[in-house]
Design an enzyme around this catalytic site. Structure first.
Site, short mmCIF file in Angstrom:
data_model
loop_
_atom_site.label_atom_id
_atom_site.label_comp_id
_atom_site.label_asym_id
_atom_site.label_seq_id
_atom_site.Cartn_x
_atom_site.Cartn_y
_atom_site.Cartn_z
N HIS A 56 0.85 -1.20 0.00
CA HIS A 56 0.00 0.00 0.00
C HIS A 56 0.88 1.24 0.00
O HIS A 56 2.09 1.16 0.21
CB HIS A 56 -0.96 -0.01 1.18
CG HIS A 56 -0.32 0.13 2.53
ND1 HIS A 56 0.58 -0.78 3.03
CD2 HIS A 56 -0.45 1.09 3.48
CE1 HIS A 56 0.95 -0.41 4.24
NE2 HIS A 56 0.36 0.73 4.54
N HIS A 58 1.20 3.94 1.98
CA HIS A 58 1.61 4.75 3.12
C HIS A 58 3.13 4.87 3.03
O HIS A 58 3.80 3.93 2.60
CB HIS A 58 1.19 4.11 4.45
CG HIS A 58 -0.25 4.40 4.82
ND1 HIS A 58 -1.00 3.58 5.61
CD2 HIS A 58 -1.04 5.46 4.48
CE1 HIS A 58 -2.21 4.12 5.77
NE2 HIS A 58 -2.26 5.24 5.08
N ASP A 60 5.81 4.75 4.82
CA ASP A 60 6.82 3.82 5.36
C ASP A 60 6.91 2.54 4.54
O ASP A 60 7.80 1.72 4.76
CB ASP A 60 6.56 3.51 6.85
CG ASP A 60 5.14 3.05 7.14
OD1 ASP A 60 4.22 3.47 6.42
OD2 ASP A 60 4.96 2.27 8.10
N HIS A 61 6.01 2.35 3.57
CA HIS A 61 6.03 1.14 2.73
C HIS A 61 6.43 1.43 1.28
O HIS A 61 6.50 0.50 0.48
CB HIS A 61 4.66 0.45 2.76
CG HIS A 61 4.32 -0.05 4.12
ND1 HIS A 61 4.45 -1.37 4.49
CD2 HIS A 61 3.89 0.60 5.22
CE1 HIS A 61 4.10 -1.50 5.75
NE2 HIS A 61 3.76 -0.33 6.22
N HIS A 134 -7.29 -1.92 5.78
CA HIS A 134 -6.43 -0.81 6.20
C HIS A 134 -7.09 0.45 5.63
O HIS A 134 -7.87 0.34 4.68
CB HIS A 134 -5.02 -1.04 5.62
CG HIS A 134 -3.94 -0.29 6.31
ND1 HIS A 134 -3.74 -0.34 7.67
CD2 HIS A 134 -2.97 0.53 5.82
CE1 HIS A 134 -2.70 0.43 7.98
NE2 HIS A 134 -2.22 0.97 6.88
N ASP A 201 0.20 -4.32 7.27
CA ASP A 201 -0.75 -3.26 7.55
C ASP A 201 -2.19 -3.66 7.29
O ASP A 201 -2.79 -3.38 6.25
CB ASP A 201 -0.38 -2.00 6.74
CG ASP A 201 0.84 -1.34 7.35
OD1 ASP A 201 1.69 -2.07 7.92
OD2 ASP A 201 0.97 -0.11 7.28
N HIS A 259 7.45 -4.79 11.83
CA HIS A 259 6.65 -3.57 11.75
C HIS A 259 6.18 -3.16 13.15
O HIS A 259 5.00 -3.02 13.43
CB HIS A 259 5.45 -3.82 10.81
CG HIS A 259 4.73 -2.59 10.36
ND1 HIS A 259 3.68 -2.03 11.06
CD2 HIS A 259 4.89 -1.79 9.28
CE1 HIS A 259 3.23 -0.97 10.43
NE2 HIS A 259 3.95 -0.79 9.34
ZN LIG Z 1 -0.14 1.65 6.49
#
Ligand SMILES: [Zn+2]
Length: 302
Positions: A56, A58, A60-61, A134, A201, A259
């Site tokens: 996804h 976000h 941090d990914h 999520h 996530d 994570h």
């Molecule tokens: Zn996320």
């Protein structure tokens, strides 16, 4: 394990990033910031990469994508590199791909995921994406190797099957021998295919279980501990206890938790909580740690 922090990196943990080596596939999952430099410590080069999977968009990914993608061109990677991500995030991907000016030589084979259960056929098996829960469109991935077949030399010898006849038996599933038909099952055992699953996530949902089912190796987020279960459910994350129960119920062999929220100073707490539910191999991931796929399950007769 390139990075094992959630949201914000810590002194010990980089943002996300995971490399899977499986025969001729080298897959980079969820490259967060700093993944390119973390990779340097692993001996895996940009040229080794065959595929990038993003769960996804976000930060941090995925904020490691611009650097990794530009590095493919800098190193003049000669083969196309496949890239998978949620189709709903195509605009984010387009911006990350061309976040700054660079001389583009590397070829990306862009194959977004737009369907729950979407399958991509690889040389080593099937890559399958499942929808997760999520706040933004998120898919987890699993890699499933087909079951194989292992011939039993002593049974072949007992029937006097040698040379090219073995190949014919394997191909046709049976062999006619002096008026008797010998089936493949009589002289072989099933060699179970191996499974790897990557779950990032998500709150608990059907997709988590679908991905984890009989995984030999499951890498799964456990952002929180049970003490924050309500918060975890609210923001679409798992606790260590939930992840461990999924693993136990799904017949997972090696469970890797990662994570982690920076609110917890002691990683042993994730271990202790997960251990209450899961008795198999348990790894509380550390940056730059290597985790081996467990040896194959013992073949079953027929
Ligand atoms: Zn996320």
């Amino acid at each position: 394990m390139l990075g094992t922090a959630s949201q914000a990196p810590t002194r010990q943990r980089n943002h996300n990033g995971y490399l899977l080596r499986w025969d001729d596939e080298v897959i980079l999952f969820d490259p967060g910031e700093g993944s390119q430099r973390q990779m340097l410590h692993t001996g895996v080069t940009a040229t080794d990469l065959t595929r990038i999977c993003v769960t996804h968009f976000h930060g941090d990914h995925c904020l490691g994508l611009p650097g990794m993608i530009q590095r493919l061109s800098l190193d003049r990677v000669p083969h196309p590199v496949a890239v998978h991500f949620p189709a709903g995030g195509a605009d984010y991907f387009a911006r990350l791909r061309h976040a700054s000016s660079f001389y583009e030589t590397a070829e990306l084979a862009v194959e977004p995921i737009d369907t729950d259960g979407q399958r991509i056929t690889l040389g080593i098996g099937t890559l399958e994406a499942r929808r997760l829960r999520h706040p933004v469109e998120t898919y987890g991935y699993r890699l499933v190797e087909p079951d194989g077949c292992r011939m039993l030399p002593e049974r072949l010898a007992a029937y006097g099957i040698v040379g090219p006849a073995v190949g014919r038996l394997l191909r046709d599933g049976h062999l006619d021998l002096d008026g008797r038909r010998v089936s493949r099952d009589e002289v072989s055992v099933t060699r179970p295919g191996q499974r790897f699953a990557f779950v990032m996530d998500t709150g608990l949902c059907d997709g988590v279980y679908a991905l984890a089912e009989h995984a030999d190796l499951l890498v799964i987020e456990s952002t929180f501990l049970e003490s924050e279960a309500a918060l975890a459910a609210e923001v679409g994350h798992l606790t260590a206890g939930q992840a461990a129960r999924v693993a136990a119920e799904s017949g997972v062999r090696t469970l890797v938790l990662t994570h982690f929220s920076q609110r917890y100073a002691d990683p042993r707490r994730f271990h202790d909580e997960a251990r209450e539910h899961f008795t198999g191999d348990l790894v509380i991931a550390e940056d730059l740690q290597t985790v081996q796929m467990p040896p194959r399950r013992v073949p079953s007769p027929g």
